[in-house]
Design a protein around this motif. Structure first.
Motif, PDB file in Angstrom:
ATOM      1  N   ILE A 131     -36.787  -2.152  82.105  1.00  0.00           N
ATOM      2  CA  ILE A 131     -35.476  -1.452  81.965  1.00  0.00           C
ATOM      3  C   ILE A 131     -34.301  -2.517  82.708  1.00  0.00           C
ATOM      4  O   ILE A 131     -33.247  -2.673  81.740  1.00  0.00           O
ATOM      5  N   THR A 132     -34.637  -3.114  83.438  1.00  0.00           N
ATOM      6  CA  THR A 132     -33.524  -4.175  83.970  1.00  0.00           C
ATOM      7  C   THR A 132     -33.575  -5.424  83.185  1.00  0.00           C
ATOM      8  O   THR A 132     -32.429  -5.957  83.096  1.00  0.00           O
ATOM      9  N   SER A 133     -34.867  -5.747  82.526  1.00  0.00           N
ATOM     10  CA  SER A 133     -34.504  -7.095  81.841  1.00  0.00           C
ATOM     11  C   SER A 133     -33.976  -6.870  80.400  1.00  0.00           C
ATOM     12  O   SER A 133     -33.423  -7.913  79.889  1.00  0.00           O
ATOM     13  N   ILE A 134     -34.379  -5.911  79.882  1.00  0.00           N
ATOM     14  CA  ILE A 134     -34.140  -5.569  78.545  1.00  0.00           C
ATOM     15  C   ILE A 134     -32.324  -5.670  78.209  1.00  0.00           C
ATOM     16  O   ILE A 134     -32.074  -6.722  77.250  1.00  0.00           O
ATOM     17  N   PRO A 135     -31.460  -5.105  79.092  1.00  0.00           N
ATOM     18  CA  PRO A 135     -30.129  -5.455  78.905  1.00  0.00           C
ATOM     19  C   PRO A 135     -29.769  -6.697  79.059  1.00  0.00           C
ATOM     20  O   PRO A 135     -28.832  -7.369  78.306  1.00  0.00           O
ATOM     21  N   SER A 136     -30.347  -7.371  80.015  1.00  0.00           N
ATOM     22  CA  SER A 136     -30.093  -8.638  80.274  1.00  0.00           C
ATOM     23  C   SER A 136     -30.574  -9.662  79.302  1.00  0.00           C
ATOM     24  O   SER A 136     -29.760 -10.886  79.035  1.00  0.00           O
ATOM     25  N   LEU A 137     -31.610  -9.529  78.727  1.00  0.00           N
ATOM     26  CA  LEU A 137     -32.336 -10.469  77.536  1.00  0.00           C
ATOM     27  C   LEU A 137     -31.243 -10.087  76.346  1.00  0.00           C
ATOM     28  O   LEU A 137     -31.278 -11.177  75.740  1.00  0.00           O
ATOM     29  N   LEU A 138     -30.861  -9.023  75.997  1.00  0.00           N
ATOM     30  CA  LEU A 138     -29.930  -8.790  75.135  1.00  0.00           C
ATOM     31  C   LEU A 138     -28.716  -9.745  75.391  1.00  0.00           C
ATOM     32  O   LEU A 138     -28.100 -10.386  74.240  1.00  0.00           O
ATOM     33  N   PHE A 195     -25.794 -14.731  74.045  1.00  0.00           N
ATOM     34  CA  PHE A 195     -25.105 -16.059  74.624  1.00  0.00           C
ATOM     35  C   PHE A 195     -25.556 -17.053  73.883  1.00  0.00           C
ATOM     36  O   PHE A 195     -24.931 -18.179  73.330  1.00  0.00           O
ATOM     37  N   VAL A 196     -26.938 -17.140  73.575  1.00  0.00           N
ATOM     38  CA  VAL A 196     -27.481 -18.382  72.993  1.00  0.00           C
ATOM     39  C   VAL A 196     -27.129 -18.389  71.566  1.00  0.00           C
ATOM     40  O   VAL A 196     -26.760 -19.449  71.025  1.00  0.00           O
ATOM     41  N   ILE A 197     -27.061 -17.312  70.813  1.00  0.00           N
ATOM     42  CA  ILE A 197     -26.419 -17.206  69.424  1.00  0.00           C
ATOM     43  C   ILE A 197     -25.016 -17.711  69.381  1.00  0.00           C
ATOM     44  O   ILE A 197     -24.601 -18.476  68.663  1.00  0.00           O
ATOM     45  N   ASN A 198     -24.061 -17.158  70.371  1.00  0.00           N
ATOM     46  CA  ASN A 198     -22.806 -17.594  70.400  1.00  0.00           C
ATOM     47  C   ASN A 198     -22.351 -19.071  70.730  1.00  0.00           C
ATOM     48  O   ASN A 198     -21.459 -19.827  70.143  1.00  0.00           O
ATOM     49  N   HIS A 199     -23.560 -19.563  71.241  1.00  0.00           N
ATOM     50  CA  HIS A 199     -23.279 -21.146  71.839  1.00  0.00           C
ATOM     51  C   HIS A 199     -24.391 -21.884  71.441  1.00  0.00           C
ATOM     52  O   HIS A 199     -24.943 -22.991  72.016  1.00  0.00           O
ATOM     53  N   GLN A 200     -25.034 -21.505  70.200  1.00  0.00           N
ATOM     54  CA  GLN A 200     -26.051 -22.563  69.654  1.00  0.00           C
ATOM     55  C   GLN A 200     -25.782 -23.990  69.221  1.00  0.00           C
ATOM     56  O   GLN A 200     -26.475 -24.724  69.220  1.00  0.00           O
ATOM     57  N   ASN A 201     -24.544 -23.883  68.977  1.00  0.00           N
ATOM     58  CA  ASN A 201     -23.980 -25.422  68.647  1.00  0.00           C
ATOM     59  C   ASN A 201     -23.396 -26.005  69.685  1.00  0.00           C
ATOM     60  O   ASN A 201     -22.770 -27.118  69.496  1.00  0.00           O
ATOM     61  N   ASP A 202     -23.320 -25.477  70.913  1.00  0.00           N
ATOM     62  CA  ASP A 202     -22.569 -26.248  72.002  1.00  0.00           C
ATOM     63  C   ASP A 202     -23.649 -26.409  73.146  1.00  0.00           C
ATOM     64  O   ASP A 202     -24.074 -25.486  73.829  1.00  0.00           O
ATOM     65  N   PRO A 203     -24.119 -27.727  72.818  1.00  0.00           N
ATOM     66  CA  PRO A 203     -25.308 -28.222  73.832  1.00  0.00           C
ATOM     67  C   PRO A 203     -24.848 -28.146  75.596  1.00  0.00           C
ATOM     68  O   PRO A 203     -25.675 -28.039  76.556  1.00  0.00           O
TER      69      PRO A 203
END
Length: 472
Positions: free
Chosen positions: A250-257, A262-270
């Motif tokens: 329960i605690t992991s799922i919202p944070s994993l989302l 975050f990764v999708i939004n910054h996939q081009n920002d190393p």
């Protein structure tokens, strides 16, 4: 200095939580956790500068200092926690004193004495120390989780704090719904352990004496209780672990989302990705603390209930009425000793007379003299002295047969007679009372010591009213 106030149980608990040592401990812990959580910010900044090829030595120093510096206030907080525990015990002793001082009605109740002394010497301090350790653990977990999640939200993604708040609410609801089942399983496991303990207490006779019949019965019962204890404790642990897994999901799922977002939004920002990957393990450590934190929150009621029961158990009850019912007044005889040189206005008793109540004795305490009480065993002679002491309070000094009263002249080298003589002399020299109550002072003395101490009591009776219960 012993405090004579008598606050309520709730006030005692509030005082325990809000005294200067407790507040200081929480403040210093907050400082330590703030410094430690700031390391997340410096680590992210450090990785960003390294990835950009910019200067990073200052950030590295700040990161290392924040990790090392957090130990200093934490060590100070540990020291204050020990002081807090000792001051809590002092407060508990003060509460016992304020509630029970001069409560002579309960003095001869052996069962109550053992119960209250056990609470005063072991159970009470243990409960206080356990509560303080609990508060320490709870505040540490709460501060660590909140401040670290806040740091991640500030430096990386504000959605982390929102996702975590949602997950905590969901976990709280789940644990609340399962609390009753957990409490029932815990009670069953505790009962099984108690039953097993009772069987093991009988092991000595049943095993060592070698009676096959008794041993077989004991072995069968113990085996059954061992199996039941194992089954119920395994069931409790299985329930706790399943609940822990559920809480983790329960605690992991919202944070994993949020992580995926975050990764999708910054996939081009190393630069952002590298700094995020570095602190990702910390995120899961924070999430793993959630179950422990909420478990501790749910234990507050247990600790408070236990402490409330302990404080209530040391409260005094007025048993003066029941004391009077124990005395068989017609069987108690009182005599004024003719060996005492009494003042001219002192009224002597013509001979042994029975008492109607302890007030008959109180009427004769206005002037010095020596009154001797005799009677059959169990008629209430000692209780009569206790009633007189309760009525006269500070005007009287009560010396029971067997006691652990504190005297300056105490020394284990002295014999019984010599020790009693030293006590009498100390009372004569330093105790400012009108009435001296002596309960069977001659019970363990030979004839020679009885005569010597009787002469000393005569000397005491020239200055005070001495009421004694004689063994012979």
């Amino acid at each position: 200095m012993i405090n004579s106030s008598n606050p309520t149980v709730d006030k005692q608990i509030i005082k325990l939580l809000t005294n200067r040592w407790g507040i200081s401990c929480f403040v210093i812990l907050l400082i330590a956790q703030t410094i430690e959580s700031s390391s997340t910010i410096w680590l992210v900044k450090l990785m960003q500068n390294i990835t950009k090829g910019e200067s990073f030595f200052l950030l590295l120093i700040l990161y290392l200092v924040s990790i090392a510096l957090a130990y200093i206030p934490q060590c100070i907080a540990y020291i204050i926690k020990i002081t807090w525990k000792q001051e809590a015990q002092r407060s508990f002793i003060n509460s016992f004193v304020s509630s029970n001082k001069s409560n002579i009605s309960e003095w001869s109740n052996k069962g109550l004495k053992e119960q209250k002394l056990a609470i005063l010497t072991s159970e009470g301090p243990a409960a206080l120390h356990a509560l303080i350790d609990y508060l320490w653990d709870l505040s540490t977990y709460v501060m660590s989780v909140f401040l670290n999640m806040l740091a991640l939200s500030i430096i990386l993604e504000p959605m982390f704090i929102v996702a975590y708040a949602v997950s905590v609410v969901c976990v709280f609801i789940v644990m609340k719904l399962k609390r009753r089942a957990q409490r029932q399983l815990t009670q069953k496991a505790l009962t099984a352990r108690i039953d097993l303990g009772q069987s093991l207490l009988a092991a000595w006779d049943n095993v060592l004496l070698g009676n096959e019949y008794n041993f077989n019965l004991w072995d069968e019962k113990t085996t059954q209780r061992l199996n039941r204890c194992m089954q119920r404790n395994v069931a409790l642990e299985r329930f706790d672990q399943i609940l822990a897994i559920s809480v983790s999901l329960i605690t992991s799922i919202p944070s994993l989302l949020v992580v995926m977002y975050f990764v999708i939004n910054h996939q081009n920002d190393p630069v952002e990705l590298s700094s995020f990957i570095v602190v990702l393990p910390m995120l899961f450590i924070i999430l793993s603390y959630t179950y422990q934190t909420l478990s501790l929150v749910f234990r507050w009621t247990m600790h408070r209930s236990k402490l409330t029961a302990i404080y209530k158990s040391i409260q005094a009850k007025d048993n003066a009425g029941s004391m009077e019912k124990k005395v068989k007044w017609p069987k108690i005889l009182v005599t004024e000793q003719s060996s005492v040189i009494a003042p001219a206005d002192h009224v002597s008793l013509p001979g042994p007379q029975s008492l109607h109540s302890h007030h008959d004795l109180i009427q004769k305490t206005s002037s010095p003299g020596r009154l001797t009480i005799r009677g059959d065993n169990g008629c209430g002679k000692s209780t009569t002295l206790m009633l007189v002491k309760k009525a006269l309070e500070r005007r009287a000094f009560f010396l029971p047969t067997h006691n652990q009263l504190s005297f300056e002249a105490e020394n284990n080298k002295y014999s019984t007679g010599e020790s009693l003589k030293n006590r009498f002399l100390e009372i004569l020299d330093k105790v400012n009372v009108d009435v001296l109550l002596l309960d069977e002072w001659d019970a363990n003395l030979d004839k020679e010591n009885q005569e010597k101490l009787s002469e000393l009591i005569d000397a005491l009776a020239l200055k005070k009213c001495v009421i004694e219960v004689r063994h012979r």
